[in-house]
Write a protein that holds these residues in place. Structure first.
Motif, PDB file in Angstrom:
ATOM      1  N   ARG A 122     -59.334 -67.303 -22.106  1.00 53.10           N
ATOM      2  CA  ARG A 122     -60.013 -66.467 -23.093  1.00 53.10           C
ATOM      3  C   ARG A 122     -59.540 -65.016 -23.140  1.00 53.10           C
ATOM      4  O   ARG A 122     -59.848 -64.311 -24.100  1.00 53.10           O
ATOM      5  N   ALA A 123     -58.819 -64.560 -22.144  1.00 57.61           N
ATOM      6  CA  ALA A 123     -58.446 -63.141 -22.072  1.00 57.61           C
ATOM      7  C   ALA A 123     -57.659 -62.692 -23.289  1.00 57.61           C
ATOM      8  O   ALA A 123     -57.907 -61.604 -23.835  1.00 57.61           O
ATOM      9  N   GLY A 169     -74.679 -72.622 -22.930  1.00 53.74           N
ATOM     10  CA  GLY A 169     -73.983 -73.694 -23.641  1.00 53.74           C
ATOM     11  C   GLY A 169     -72.600 -73.320 -24.122  1.00 53.74           C
ATOM     12  O   GLY A 169     -71.731 -74.159 -24.254  1.00 53.74           O
ATOM     13  N   ASN A 170     -72.361 -72.045 -24.377  1.00 50.38           N
ATOM     14  CA  ASN A 170     -71.105 -71.604 -24.950  1.00 50.38           C
ATOM     15  C   ASN A 170     -70.610 -70.351 -24.223  1.00 50.38           C
ATOM     16  O   ASN A 170     -70.859 -69.239 -24.670  1.00 50.38           O
ATOM     17  N   PRO A 171     -69.896 -70.503 -23.113  1.00 52.35           N
ATOM     18  CA  PRO A 171     -69.426 -69.332 -22.374  1.00 52.35           C
ATOM     19  C   PRO A 171     -68.495 -68.436 -23.191  1.00 52.35           C
ATOM     20  O   PRO A 171     -68.504 -67.217 -23.026  1.00 52.35           O
ATOM     21  N   ALA A 172     -67.706 -69.012 -24.100  1.00 52.93           N
ATOM     22  CA  ALA A 172     -66.806 -68.201 -24.929  1.00 52.93           C
ATOM     23  C   ALA A 172     -67.623 -67.311 -25.868  1.00 52.93           C
ATOM     24  O   ALA A 172     -67.299 -66.130 -26.054  1.00 52.93           O
ATOM     25  N   GLY A 173     -68.668 -67.850 -26.450  1.00 60.31           N
ATOM     26  CA  GLY A 173     -69.537 -67.055 -27.304  1.00 60.31           C
ATOM     27  C   GLY A 173     -70.255 -65.975 -26.523  1.00 60.31           C
ATOM     28  O   GLY A 173     -70.433 -64.846 -26.992  1.00 60.31           O
ATOM     29  N   VAL A 189     -70.801 -60.218 -24.865  1.00 63.76           N
ATOM     30  CA  VAL A 189     -70.658 -59.182 -23.840  1.00 63.76           C
ATOM     31  C   VAL A 189     -69.626 -58.148 -24.276  1.00 63.76           C
ATOM     32  O   VAL A 189     -69.840 -56.936 -24.137  1.00 63.76           O
ATOM     33  N   LEU A 190     -68.507 -58.602 -24.831  1.00 66.22           N
ATOM     34  CA  LEU A 190     -67.457 -57.693 -25.297  1.00 66.22           C
ATOM     35  C   LEU A 190     -67.979 -56.776 -26.397  1.00 66.22           C
ATOM     36  O   LEU A 190     -67.783 -55.555 -26.343  1.00 66.22           O
TER      37      LEU A 190
END
Length: 169
Positions: free
Chosen positions: A16-17, A57-61, A66-67
């Motif tokens: 994801r970085a 449920g969605n760590p990418a989201g 957070v970003l």
């Protein structure tokens, strides 16, 4: 068990970085140094919370949320003596395409307020729904819709007639 979680986090962060960095570059209107700092801060916060990520449920989201919140918090903290520059360095991985168009679009994004820029990036770069954007920014859906309309109108004004097509949803 800790090693398994550490390996899962490392795999997630590696995957994801790049995407987080591209989003951060758009949020910061091309400030690559601040973008790197925001991604680092985001990944650091995720690392601390990673043992509880199984419930998300969605760590990418979650990472995108957070970003965005880290960016908005930075904008609130930023001192009045700091000024954004109008000279943008080449962005890594941005080979190809029309460089002058990219710089023009980044310059127009830079002239938007931080919240308007965040709405545009989340809605049109990240392709988030109004509700997701509202949740990430911690505002109402109506506020997101209003900001979208105003931000796109401002982009059309900044880009002029010849580039206004790039500011249409």
């Amino acid at each position: 068990m800790r090693q398994v979680r550490a390996d899962e986090y490392a795999e997630f962060a590696t995957a994801r970085a790049g995407h987080l960095y591209r989003s951060a570059c758009l949020l910061t209107a091309g400030d690559t140094h601040l973008a790197e700092d925001l991604v680092q801060e985001t990944l650091g916060r995720l690392y601390v919370r990673w043992p509880r990520m199984a419930r998300v449920g969605n760590p990418a989201g979650y990472a995108q949320t957070v970003l965005t919140r880290a960016f908005l918090a930075h904008q609130r903290r930023r001192g009045s003596t700091e000024r954004a520059t109008d000279v943008f360095p080449d962005l890594p991985g941005a080979a190809g395409g029309d460089a002058s168009l990219r710089l023009t679009l980044l310059a127009a994004l830079a002239r938007l307020s931080a919240k308007d820029r965040a709405v545009v990036v989340l809605r049109y770069w990240e392709d988030r729904s109004v509700e997701e954007t509202a949740d990430i920014m911690n505002v109402s859906s109506a506020a997101v819709r209003t900001r979208c309309v105003r931000a796109l109108a401002r982009l059309r004004e900044l880009l002029g007639e010849e580039l206004a097509e790039y500011s249409r949803p």
